[in-house]
Design a protein around this motif. Structure first.
Motif, mmCIF file in Angstrom:
data_model
loop_
_atom_site.group_PDB
_atom_site.id
_atom_site.type_symbol
_atom_site.label_atom_id
_atom_site.label_comp_id
_atom_site.label_asym_id
_atom_site.label_seq_id
_atom_site.Cartn_x
_atom_site.Cartn_y
_atom_site.Cartn_z
ATOM 1 N N LEU B 10 0.827 -1.217 0.000
ATOM 2 C CA LEU B 10 0.000 0.000 0.000
ATOM 3 C C LEU B 10 0.854 1.256 0.000
ATOM 4 N N HIS B 11 1.988 1.203 0.729
ATOM 5 C CA HIS B 11 2.792 2.405 0.925
ATOM 6 C C HIS B 11 3.323 2.970 -0.388
ATOM 7 N N THR B 12 3.687 2.072 -1.313
ATOM 8 C CA THR B 12 4.211 2.535 -2.608
ATOM 9 C C THR B 12 3.232 3.487 -3.270
ATOM 10 N N TYR B 13 1.968 3.030 -3.333
ATOM 11 C CA TYR B 13 0.965 3.829 -4.031
ATOM 12 C C TYR B 13 0.693 5.135 -3.297
ATOM 13 N N LEU B 14 0.696 5.068 -1.934
ATOM 14 C CA LEU B 14 0.435 6.303 -1.190
ATOM 15 C C LEU B 14 1.537 7.318 -1.425
ATOM 16 N N VAL B 15 2.794 6.837 -1.476
ATOM 17 C CA VAL B 15 3.907 7.779 -1.701
ATOM 18 C C VAL B 15 3.832 8.362 -3.110
ATOM 19 N N ILE B 16 3.479 7.519 -4.111
ATOM 20 C CA ILE B 16 3.356 8.046 -5.479
ATOM 21 C C ILE B 16 2.236 9.076 -5.540
ATOM 22 N N GLY B 17 1.114 8.779 -4.853
ATOM 23 C CA GLY B 17 0.004 9.742 -4.823
ATOM 24 C C GLY B 17 0.433 11.060 -4.194
ATOM 25 N N ALA B 18 1.205 10.972 -3.080
ATOM 26 C CA ALA B 18 1.675 12.194 -2.427
ATOM 27 C C ALA B 18 2.594 12.977 -3.356
ATOM 28 N N LEU B 19 3.463 12.242 -4.100
ATOM 29 C CA LEU B 19 4.374 12.920 -5.026
ATOM 30 C C LEU B 19 3.611 13.624 -6.136
ATOM 31 N N SER B 49 -7.076 10.341 -6.945
ATOM 32 C CA SER B 49 -7.715 9.081 -7.364
ATOM 33 C C SER B 49 -6.792 7.897 -7.138
ATOM 34 N N LEU B 50 -5.472 8.119 -7.296
ATOM 35 C CA LEU B 50 -4.539 7.012 -7.039
ATOM 36 C C LEU B 50 -4.632 6.579 -5.575
ATOM 37 N N ASN B 51 -4.766 7.544 -4.662
ATOM 38 C CA ASN B 51 -4.950 7.205 -3.248
ATOM 39 C C ASN B 51 -6.210 6.392 -3.037
ATOM 40 N N PHE B 52 -7.302 6.830 -3.655
ATOM 41 C CA PHE B 52 -8.568 6.100 -3.508
ATOM 42 C C PHE B 52 -8.414 4.669 -3.988
ATOM 43 N N MET B 53 -7.769 4.502 -5.170
ATOM 44 C CA MET B 53 -7.639 3.161 -5.730
ATOM 45 C C MET B 53 -6.755 2.292 -4.843
ATOM 46 N N ALA B 54 -5.706 2.877 -4.246
ATOM 47 C CA ALA B 54 -4.826 2.083 -3.390
ATOM 48 C C ALA B 54 -5.571 1.604 -2.152
ATOM 49 N N PHE B 55 -6.298 2.513 -1.485
ATOM 50 C CA PHE B 55 -7.069 2.108 -0.308
ATOM 51 C C PHE B 55 -8.115 1.079 -0.684
ATOM 52 N N ASN B 56 -8.700 1.252 -1.878
ATOM 53 C CA ASN B 56 -9.719 0.333 -2.351
ATOM 54 C C ASN B 56 -9.148 -1.070 -2.517
ATOM 55 N N ARG B 57 -7.928 -1.161 -3.056
ATOM 56 C CA ARG B 57 -7.336 -2.470 -3.319
ATOM 57 C C ARG B 57 -6.915 -3.156 -2.024
ATOM 58 N N PHE B 58 -6.361 -2.393 -1.073
ATOM 59 C CA PHE B 58 -5.742 -3.051 0.071
ATOM 60 C C PHE B 58 -6.605 -3.059 1.324
ATOM 61 N N LEU B 59 -7.478 -2.075 1.518
ATOM 62 C CA LEU B 59 -8.151 -1.962 2.805
ATOM 63 C C LEU B 59 -9.663 -2.077 2.749
ATOM 64 N N ALA B 60 -10.298 -1.801 1.620
ATOM 65 C CA ALA B 60 -11.753 -1.695 1.624
ATOM 66 C C ALA B 60 -12.407 -3.070 1.629
ATOM 67 N N PRO B 61 -13.475 -3.234 2.412
ATOM 68 C CA PRO B 61 -14.191 -4.507 2.374
ATOM 69 C C PRO B 61 -14.953 -4.711 1.071
ATOM 70 N N ASP B 62 -15.358 -3.613 0.428
ATOM 71 C CA ASP B 62 -16.064 -3.731 -0.855
ATOM 72 C C ASP B 62 -15.180 -3.139 -1.941
ATOM 73 N N PRO B 63 -14.500 -3.924 -2.737
ATOM 74 C CA PRO B 63 -13.514 -3.378 -3.677
ATOM 75 C C PRO B 63 -14.113 -2.647 -4.872
ATOM 76 N N THR B 64 -15.415 -2.433 -4.917
ATOM 77 C CA THR B 64 -15.939 -1.634 -6.022
ATOM 78 C C THR B 64 -16.067 -0.161 -5.655
ATOM 79 N N VAL B 65 -16.065 0.149 -4.325
ATOM 80 C CA VAL B 65 -16.328 1.528 -3.896
ATOM 81 C C VAL B 65 -15.307 2.496 -4.481
ATOM 82 N N GLY B 66 -14.021 2.148 -4.314
ATOM 83 C CA GLY B 66 -12.979 3.045 -4.792
ATOM 84 C C GLY B 66 -13.008 3.191 -6.305
ATOM 85 N N GLN B 67 -13.326 2.091 -7.007
ATOM 86 C CA GLN B 67 -13.382 2.186 -8.470
ATOM 87 C C GLN B 67 -14.499 3.113 -8.907
ATOM 88 N N VAL B 68 -15.680 2.985 -8.236
ATOM 89 C CA VAL B 68 -16.794 3.873 -8.579
ATOM 90 C C VAL B 68 -16.413 5.320 -8.294
#
Lengths: 174, 108
Positions: B10-19, B49-68
């Protein structure tokens, strides 16, 4: 231990290519002198972000990213550059020389704080998944749970199209 | 070669999003034309959006929320881009310039 020439190794290498594409595109987009070049950098950056979405198990969003951002938004910006914009080459007005370094400092602090926060926090994974997040699940939730927002976003897009037509038309007879 | 499995953290994507956010912020402050500022705003949106997608992939119980949510961000960004560009063209028609320092009629 992952070897470079296994499947995981090659996909990791490709992942680094996408990261490089994203960051290089973003840097080009913000620092290129001519606007056309910075739009091209923006397109590169969006391609890299689409690759990252692919690694996040969402091929549909990745393809939509390419379709909407690279295909529509970048092309629209290029049209606006051709209609309205000279480049920043001639630098119409001089501004204070401190702006550049101060902007780098401020955004550096922001990046440092956000990345530090992301790395320090203990993220808790979800205990269970209600679906797999495939394209089928995405379509079902888009047309059941989020159908109201889906309709609203279409109205927003319609209003935006009409509004931009009206705005761009004003004063055209002059 | 631990570095090759970085795409699964998860951290990779969060750092890229921050950058991406930081680079977009830098451009928003430093750019002198409206179109340049619009481009930087798009960078900030894609970082979010990259942050949303990262949280969606690794932490969300419903993996469609972040994509929507990311699809909605894309739609909003497209609408924002269309409106901003037509405003820029209207400004250009009146001022013959897209320099932010020229459009200062309301400045005291």
């Amino acid at each position: 231990m992952v070897s470079l020439f296994s499947v995981e190794g090659l996909s990791g290498l490709l992942f680094f290519c996408f990261i490089g594409l994203t960051l290089a595109g973003a840097v080009i987009a913000t620092s290129a002198r001519s606007l056309i070049r910075s739009v091209a950098g923006l397109a590169l950056c969006f391609l890299g972000v689409a690759g990252l979405y692919y690694y996040l198990n969402s091929p549909f969003v990745a393809l939509m990213q390419i379709l909407i951002y690279v295909g529509a938004v970048c092309v629209t910006i290029i049209f606006a550059v051709m209609l309205a914009g000279s480049s920043e080459l001639k630098q119409l007005t001089q501004r204070n020389g401190l702006v550049g370094p101060l902007a780098i400092l401020a955004s550096g602090i922001l990046v440092f704080a956000l990345a530090g926060l992301a790395l320090k926090t203990e993220w808790l994974a979800a205990p269970c998944l209600v679906n797999r997040g495939t394209v089928e699940d995405l379509g079902q939730s888009l047309l059941t749970t989020y159908s109201m927002s889906f309709e609203l976003i279409s109205v927003v897009l319609l209003v935006a199209v009409i509004g931009s037509l009206v705005l761009a038309r004003q004063g055209r007879d002059k | 070669m631990e570095i090759l499995v970085l795409s699964n953290s998860l951290h990779t994507y969060l750092v890229i999003g921050a950058l991406l956010f930081g680079i977009g912020f830098y451009g928003l402050v430093q750019r002198q034309t409206f179109i340049g500022m619009l481009i930087s705003a798009e960078l900030i949106l894609s970082g979010a959006s990259l942050n949303f997608m990262a949280f969606n992939r690794f932490l969300a119980p419903d993996p469609t929320v972040g994509q929507v949510f990311t699809l909605f961000i894309m739609a909003i960004a497209a609408a924002e881009c269309a409106i901003a560009l037509s405003i820029i063209i209207a400004v250009y028609r009146n001022y013959k310039s897209i320099d932010t320092e020229d459009v200062v009629d309301l400045q005291g």
